[in-house]
Design a protein around this motif. Structure first.
Motif, PDB file in Angstrom:
ATOM      1  N   SER A  44      25.334  25.716  90.061  1.00  0.00           N
ATOM      2  CA  SER A  44      25.117  26.553  88.876  1.00  0.00           C
ATOM      3  C   SER A  44      24.494  25.787  87.734  1.00  0.00           C
ATOM      4  CB  SER A  44      26.447  27.120  88.373  1.00  0.00           C
ATOM      5  OG  SER A  44      26.990  27.960  89.321  1.00  0.00           O
ATOM      6  N   GLY A  45      24.165  24.528  87.958  1.00  0.00           N
ATOM      7  CA  GLY A  45      23.558  23.746  86.882  1.00  0.00           C
ATOM      8  C   GLY A  45      24.573  23.173  85.917  1.00  0.00           C
ATOM      9  N   LEU A  46      25.847  23.054  86.333  1.00  0.00           N
ATOM     10  CA  LEU A  46      26.861  22.454  85.453  1.00  0.00           C
ATOM     11  C   LEU A  46      27.287  21.072  85.964  1.00  0.00           C
ATOM     12  CD1 LEU A  46      29.034  25.610  84.634  1.00  0.00           C
ATOM     13  CD2 LEU A  46      27.190  24.619  83.286  1.00  0.00           C
ATOM     14  N   SER A  47      26.458  20.499  86.826  1.00  0.00           N
ATOM     15  CA  SER A  47      26.630  19.112  87.283  1.00  0.00           C
ATOM     16  C   SER A  47      27.921  18.869  88.045  1.00  0.00           C
ATOM     17  CB  SER A  47      26.543  18.136  86.099  1.00  0.00           C
ATOM     18  OG  SER A  47      25.272  18.216  85.548  1.00  0.00           O
ATOM     19  N   SER A  48      28.178  19.750  89.007  1.00  0.00           N
ATOM     20  CA  SER A  48      29.360  19.534  89.856  1.00  0.00           C
ATOM     21  C   SER A  48      29.212  18.228  90.642  1.00  0.00           C
ATOM     22  CB  SER A  48      29.559  20.717  90.796  1.00  0.00           C
ATOM     23  OG  SER A  48      28.401  20.922  91.582  1.00  0.00           O
ATOM     24  N   SER A  49      27.979  17.865  91.029  1.00  0.00           N
ATOM     25  CA  SER A  49      27.802  16.633  91.816  1.00  0.00           C
ATOM     26  C   SER A  49      28.055  15.396  90.961  1.00  0.00           C
ATOM     27  CB  SER A  49      26.384  16.525  92.371  1.00  0.00           C
ATOM     28  OG  SER A  49      25.961  17.723  92.887  1.00  0.00           O
ATOM     29  N   ALA A  50      27.530  15.400  89.750  1.00  0.00           N
ATOM     30  CA  ALA A  50      27.754  14.245  88.870  1.00  0.00           C
ATOM     31  C   ALA A  50      29.251  14.077  88.604  1.00  0.00           C
ATOM     32  CB  ALA A  50      26.992  14.416  87.559  1.00  0.00           C
ATOM     33  N   ALA A  51      29.975  15.203  88.519  1.00  0.00           N
ATOM     34  CA  ALA A  51      31.423  15.125  88.296  1.00  0.00           C
ATOM     35  C   ALA A  51      32.106  14.462  89.489  1.00  0.00           C
ATOM     36  CB  ALA A  51      31.993  16.516  88.035  1.00  0.00           C
ATOM     37  N   VAL A  52      31.678  14.810  90.705  1.00  0.00           N
ATOM     38  CA  VAL A  52      32.248  14.162  91.896  1.00  0.00           C
ATOM     39  C   VAL A  52      31.955  12.663  91.851  1.00  0.00           C
ATOM     40  CG1 VAL A  52      32.086  13.987  94.421  1.00  0.00           C
ATOM     41  CG2 VAL A  52      32.122  16.246  93.330  1.00  0.00           C
ATOM     42  N   GLU A  53      30.721  12.325  91.505  1.00  0.00           N
ATOM     43  CA  GLU A  53      30.347  10.902  91.464  1.00  0.00           C
ATOM     44  C   GLU A  53      31.178  10.143  90.425  1.00  0.00           C
ATOM     45  OE1 GLU A  53      25.814  12.143  92.614  1.00  0.00           O
ATOM     46  OE2 GLU A  53      26.249  11.479  90.582  1.00  0.00           O
ATOM     47  N   THR A  77      24.339  33.137  85.819  1.00  0.00           N
ATOM     48  CA  THR A  77      23.598  34.332  86.234  1.00  0.00           C
ATOM     49  C   THR A  77      23.961  34.810  87.639  1.00  0.00           C
ATOM     50  OG1 THR A  77      21.840  32.923  87.121  1.00  0.00           O
ATOM     51  CG2 THR A  77      21.552  33.750  84.861  1.00  0.00           C
ATOM     52  N   ALA A  78      24.690  33.986  88.374  1.00  0.00           N
ATOM     53  CA  ALA A  78      24.996  34.282  89.788  1.00  0.00           C
ATOM     54  C   ALA A  78      23.727  34.234  90.641  1.00  0.00           C
ATOM     55  CB  ALA A  78      25.719  35.614  89.950  1.00  0.00           C
ATOM     56  N   VAL A  79      22.692  33.577  90.134  1.00  0.00           N
ATOM     57  CA  VAL A  79      21.494  33.317  90.941  1.00  0.00           C
ATOM     58  C   VAL A  79      21.555  31.848  91.335  1.00  0.00           C
ATOM     59  CG1 VAL A  79      18.973  33.218  90.972  1.00  0.00           C
ATOM     60  CG2 VAL A  79      20.135  35.020  89.684  1.00  0.00           C
ATOM     61  N   PRO A  80      21.743  31.551  92.631  1.00  0.00           N
ATOM     62  CA  PRO A  80      21.816  30.148  93.030  1.00  0.00           C
ATOM     63  C   PRO A  80      20.489  29.457  92.761  1.00  0.00           C
ATOM     64  CG  PRO A  80      22.038  31.609  94.942  1.00  0.00           C
ATOM     65  CD  PRO A  80      21.848  32.477  93.744  1.00  0.00           C
ATOM     66  N   ARG A  81      20.555  28.190  92.409  1.00  0.00           N
ATOM     67  CA  ARG A  81      19.325  27.473  92.074  1.00  0.00           C
ATOM     68  C   ARG A  81      18.524  27.237  93.353  1.00  0.00           C
ATOM     69  NH1 ARG A  81      19.845  22.445  89.375  1.00  0.00           N
ATOM     70  NH2 ARG A  81      21.559  22.039  90.786  1.00  0.00           N
ATOM     71  N   PRO A  85      31.724  25.108  88.912  1.00  0.00           N
ATOM     72  CA  PRO A  85      31.032  25.900  89.942  1.00  0.00           C
ATOM     73  C   PRO A  85      29.883  25.108  90.565  1.00  0.00           C
ATOM     74  CG  PRO A  85      30.756  26.881  87.750  1.00  0.00           C
ATOM     75  CD  PRO A  85      31.680  25.727  87.587  1.00  0.00           C
ATOM     76  N   ARG A  86      29.733  25.232  91.876  1.00  0.00           N
ATOM     77  CA  ARG A  86      28.665  24.471  92.564  1.00  0.00           C
ATOM     78  C   ARG A  86      27.338  25.206  92.496  1.00  0.00           C
ATOM     79  NH1 ARG A  86      32.857  23.154  96.206  1.00  0.00           N
ATOM     80  NH2 ARG A  86      32.516  25.067  97.362  1.00  0.00           N
ATOM     81  N   ALA A 101      18.580  22.208  85.124  1.00  0.00           N
ATOM     82  CA  ALA A 101      17.237  22.144  85.699  1.00  0.00           C
ATOM     83  C   ALA A 101      16.508  23.495  85.692  1.00  0.00           C
ATOM     84  CB  ALA A 101      17.313  21.601  87.120  1.00  0.00           C
ATOM     85  N   GLY A 102      17.260  24.610  85.756  1.00  0.00           N
ATOM     86  CA  GLY A 102      16.622  25.930  85.767  1.00  0.00           C
ATOM     87  C   GLY A 102      16.533  26.536  87.157  1.00  0.00           C
ATOM     88  N   PHE A 103      15.641  27.508  87.337  1.00  0.00           N
ATOM     89  CA  PHE A 103      15.477  28.225  88.618  1.00  0.00           C
ATOM     90  C   PHE A 103      16.766  28.924  89.030  1.00  0.00           C
ATOM     91  CE2 PHE A 103      13.089  24.191  88.836  1.00  0.00           C
ATOM     92  CZ  PHE A 103      11.802  24.693  88.818  1.00  0.00           C
ATOM     93  N   GLY A 104      17.469  29.527  88.105  1.00  0.00           N
ATOM     94  CA  GLY A 104      18.780  30.109  88.381  1.00  0.00           C
ATOM     95  C   GLY A 104      19.831  29.260  87.686  1.00  0.00           C
ATOM     96  N   GLY A 105      21.103  29.544  87.963  1.00  0.00           N
ATOM     97  CA  GLY A 105      22.171  28.798  87.307  1.00  0.00           C
ATOM     98  C   GLY A 105      22.571  29.452  85.994  1.00  0.00           C
ATOM     99  N   CYS A 106      22.830  28.625  84.981  1.00  0.00           N
ATOM    100  CA  CYS A 106      23.509  29.111  83.772  1.00  0.00           C
ATOM    101  C   CYS A 106      22.640  29.124  82.522  1.00  0.00           C
ATOM    102  CB  CYS A 106      24.696  28.201  83.469  1.00  0.00           C
ATOM    103  SG  CYS A 106      26.004  28.292  84.675  1.00  0.00           S
ATOM    104  N   THR A 107      23.079  29.948  81.563  1.00  0.00           N
ATOM    105  CA  THR A 107      22.561  29.834  80.203  1.00  0.00           C
ATOM    106  C   THR A 107      23.661  29.226  79.336  1.00  0.00           C
ATOM    107  OG1 THR A 107      23.349  31.997  79.431  1.00  0.00           O
ATOM    108  CG2 THR A 107      21.166  31.923  80.474  1.00  0.00           C
ATOM    109  N   VAL A 108      23.259  28.629  78.218  1.00  0.00           N
ATOM    110  CA  VAL A 108      24.227  28.132  77.238  1.00  0.00           C
ATOM    111  C   VAL A 108      23.973  28.871  75.927  1.00  0.00           C
ATOM    112  CG1 VAL A 108      22.770  26.113  76.623  1.00  0.00           C
ATOM    113  CG2 VAL A 108      25.209  26.091  76.100  1.00  0.00           C
ATOM    114  N   ASN A 109      25.052  29.285  75.294  1.00  0.00           N
ATOM    115  CA  ASN A 109      24.965  30.102  74.087  1.00  0.00           C
ATOM    116  C   ASN A 109      25.832  29.486  73.003  1.00  0.00           C
ATOM    117  OD1 ASN A 109      23.806  32.792  75.443  1.00  0.00           O
ATOM    118  ND2 ASN A 109      25.385  31.926  76.757  1.00  0.00           N
ATOM    119  N   LEU A 110      25.289  29.417  71.808  1.00  0.00           N
ATOM    120  CA  LEU A 110      26.069  28.940  70.666  1.00  0.00           C
ATOM    121  C   LEU A 110      26.479  30.179  69.884  1.00  0.00           C
ATOM    122  CD1 LEU A 110      26.703  26.061  69.795  1.00  0.00           C
ATOM    123  CD2 LEU A 110      24.933  26.280  68.064  1.00  0.00           C
ATOM    124  N   VAL A 111      27.793  30.389  69.758  1.00  0.00           N
ATOM    125  CA  VAL A 111      28.298  31.670  69.264  1.00  0.00           C
ATOM    126  C   VAL A 111      29.376  31.418  68.209  1.00  0.00           C
ATOM    127  CG1 VAL A 111      29.421  33.830  69.992  1.00  0.00           C
ATOM    128  CG2 VAL A 111      27.896  32.650  71.571  1.00  0.00           C
TER     129      VAL A 111
END
Ligand code: GLA
Length: 386
Positions: free
Chosen positions: A130-139, A217-221, A127-128, A338-348
């Motif tokens: 969202s803090g999951l590094s879609s740009s780094a993946a493209v690079e 969170t569906a909050v864009p960064r 997802p773009r 980076a924060g300011f929206g995007g994702c959380t990570v959970n260890l479950v």
């Protein structure tokens, strides 16, 4: 067969009337611990995930390259002559998405590698924004694609550095090395422990009975670039006031002894960094012992620190984290990236993961009226040809 692989292959064949010579895959990442410390020479612990950019490509017979962004249905052509000006063949400014792949060609050229012209199609399920590094993946996908077509040698860490250079200089985003590193060096079922100063790293096995659950969170960064740069400057000032080249050289004890000499804002930022570096080192030790409970507690501490000291959380991230922690099977929850929206990570606990993902999503919607995406992620291999 993977559907994204089929998709890029099909679109490549329809567009260029031949079969692609190479198929490449480059993953996004989620960071377990070590947040906002890569640009302070600290330790990070990301995981490459099973969401990725897929590229179909071949050397082009034309003297220019053509790139198709399948998800946007857009196409751009450029040549070695237009790369420095950041324009397409007609002299129009490159669209934002194209700066990442073209920037990779630029970084390779700058490093002395000739890049052949290529035809390429790419798609992604990272997802773009969202803090999951879609740009780094493209690079990492395009560095690998250019490497495959040009046939030169470059190990994964060198590819990561070239991608970071493309992003810092060509795209103009002042990121650290973590995201490109994770996408380049991922290992299935392992987290990646990197010393951002020496660039030495090791893969640490993830216990098979825990799942990594990512909740968007569906909050864009928003405003993240300027706030990110402000955080970097505060860290640089902190290091300078300690007479250190980076905050990596300041121990927690030394920070405590001298913190009153720093302006309060710089002290808060620096406290997060020095403690997070220590926390991540300790967390790896715990992970190697299989102590997921203690590891999860450090993830929780990291969130508190990002929220109160580094001030990069937002209401929705805090809500998502608080709901997650109310489930028995959740060892730790925090914002990631980076924060300011995007994702959380959970260890479950693995046995609870499905139920956790479902209930987390519905309770988050009740609390915020927003519809989140929740993914149970698998740690995957880094970028390369498939
Ligand atoms: C972004 C940057 C990374 C890193 C994280 C915060 O993802 O690209 O280099 O600084 O933020 O840990």
């Amino acid at each position: 067969m993977n559907s994204l692989r089929e998709r890029v292959t099909q679109i490549f064949e329809d567009t260029f009337r031949e079969q692609p010579k190479f198929i490449l895959r480059a993953p996004g990442r989620v960071n377990l611990l070590g947040e906002h410390v890569d640009y302070n020479d600290g330790f990070v612990l990301p995981v490459a995930i099973d969401r990725a950019v897929w590229i179909a490509c071949s050397p082009a017979s034309a003297p220019h390259s053509s790139l198709v962004a399948a998800d946007l249905d857009e196409r751009v052509s450029f040549s070695s002559a237009t790369i420095p000006a950041k324009t397409d063949l007609e002299g129009k400014p490159l669209p934002h998405w194209a700066k990442y792949p073209v920037g990779c060609a630029w970084a390779l050229n700058e490093a002395g590698h000739e890049t052949p012209s290529i035809n390429a199609v790419f798609t992604s399920d990272v997802p773009r924004g969202s803090g999951l590094s879609s740009s780094a993946a493209v690079e990492m996908g395009f560095i690998s694609a250019l490497q495959a077509t040009a046939g030169f040698e470059a190990d994964p860490m060198s590819r990561a550095k070239l991608g970071q250079r493309a992003e810092n200089v060509y795209v103009g985003v002042n990121c650290g090395i973590m995201d490109q590193f994770a996408s380049a060096c991922g290992k299935r079922d392992h987290a990646l422990f990197l010393d951002c100063r020496t660039l030495e790293w090791q893969a640490v096995p993830l216990p098979s009975d825990v799942a990594i659950v990512v909740a968007d969170t569906a909050v864009p960064r928003s405003l993240s670039d300027s706030a990110y740069n402000e955080r970097r400057s505060a860290c640089e000032e902190g290091a300078r006031l300690f007479g250190a080249s980076s905050l990596r050289d300041v121990s927690v004890a030394e920070f405590q002894r001298n913190k009153q000499k720093l302006p309060p804002l710089v002290a808060r930022r620096a406290q997060h960094v020095v403690e997070e570096i220590q926390r991540t080192e300790h967390a790896v030790f715990l992970l190697k012992q299989g102590n997921v409970k203690a590891f999860g507690r450090l993830m929780n501490e990291c969130h508190e620190s990002l929220r109160d000291l580094y001030e990069v959380s937002c209401r929705e991230l805090d809500v998502m984290v608080n709901i997650a922690r109310s489930f028995d099977g959740c060892y730790g929850a925090r914002l990631t990236g980076a924060g300011f929206g995007g994702c959380t990570v959970n260890l479950v606990a693995q046995s609870e993961a499905e139920q956790f993902a479902k209930e987390l999503a519905s309770r988050y919607t009740e609390a915020t009226n927003k519809i989140p995406s929740v993914y149970i992620c698998r740690a995957e291999e880094g970028a390369g040809m498939v």
